[in-house]
Design a protein around this motif. Structure first.
Motif: not given
Length: 285
Positions: A64-69
């Protein structure tokens, strides 16, 4: 059931600490049992080891963190990975893609939700058992020193059995076996009430100690004894899961935090006869 509340409390603690240090002793304290019993019960109830559950949860949140940038190196550090390489390896094991690939639009990730323990309807198969009061007795055998990580221990113990069997050490023990306590024993010495350092012992009940072997004293206890037969190791694993997830929570007893044993009455891997000896005490108020 109170024990479900205790285990859910321990899971809440693990969740709170996913980006910090997870102290095994604290998780076990909240579940009101030893670190050994906690890790074993967790594996039986959840179907995965505690270590695997923690990895899955961390990687779910990391995705989730990675997909949030967020940057890969930042996310790796957030979840306790000093090496981006180690983080990449674990991330790919869980998601099937690398962290960099996870940042792309349309990337498919796998999410493992937080566990919640609840009562399920079981008991279709009857569990037969005996209660046996047994005085302290001696076991002669070979021991394997273990750490406190049950996930690692679950890999080391089968290897230890293979090594001992291949070297013919079990056969050396059979002539000194106490005829009143037959069977080759696999004993978990993993409770602080007996010794601080964890050890797994392969041996037989005996007061004799041939050269090259050690002697261990098993404390007096009330034992719940469960018998089974079938192909190994699956049959004894299935019985153990039934004992811990179905019988123990509803039996009126609790684990007595003493050594527990597997007793192998023959060595036929396709149709073994075995017993599980579980030390129990009446459930405390």
């Amino acid at each position: 059931m109170e024990w479900l509340d205790w285990f859910n409390d321990s899971i809440a603690y693990v969740e709170e600490q996913l980006t910090n240090e997870i102290v095994l002793e604290e998780a076990a304290r909240r579940a009101k049992c030893s670190t050994y019993h906690y890790q074993r019960m967790f594996s039986y109830i959840a179907g995965v080891t505690l270590g695997e559950y923690i990895r899955r949860r961390k990687m779910s949140l990391a995705g989730v963190d990675l997909q949030q940038g967020q940057k890969v190196i930042e996310v790796a550090a957030k979840y306790g990975y000093e090496s981006p390489t180690a983080f990449n390896r674990v991330f790919k094991t869980v998601h099937g893609i690398t962290p960099q690939e996870a940042k792309k639009d349309g990337a498919k990730l796998t999410s493992y939700p937080m566990l919640t323990f609840a009562i399920t309807v079981k008991g279709v198969h009857a569990v037969e058992y005996q209660l046996i009061e047994k005085e302290a007795f001696y076991v002669t055998g070979l021991g394997l020193a273990l750490g406190k990580d049950m996930e690692e221990n679950q890999q080391k113990i089968p290897e230890f059995w293979n090594e001992v069997a291949a070297a013919g050490r079990v056969q050396e023990l059979l002539p000194i076996m106490d005829g009143n306590s037959p069977g080759v024993l696999g004993i978990n010495l993993m409770t602080k009430e007996v010794q601080e350092k964890w050890e797994y012992v392969i041996g037989v009940a005996s007061k004799e100690v041939p050269i090259g072997f050690k002697q261990y004293k098993i404390p007096a206890a009330k034992w719940a004894v469960f018998s089974g037969e079938g192909p190994m190791p699956y049959s004894i694993q299935d019985l153990a899961k039934q004992v811990f997830t179905e019988w123990l929570p509803t039996s009126g007893f609790e684990y007595a935090e003493l050594p527990d044993m597997e007793v192998y009455l023959d060595n036929n891997p396709t149709d073994a006869k075995f017993q599980i000896w579980l030390p129990v005490r009446l459930k405390r108020a």
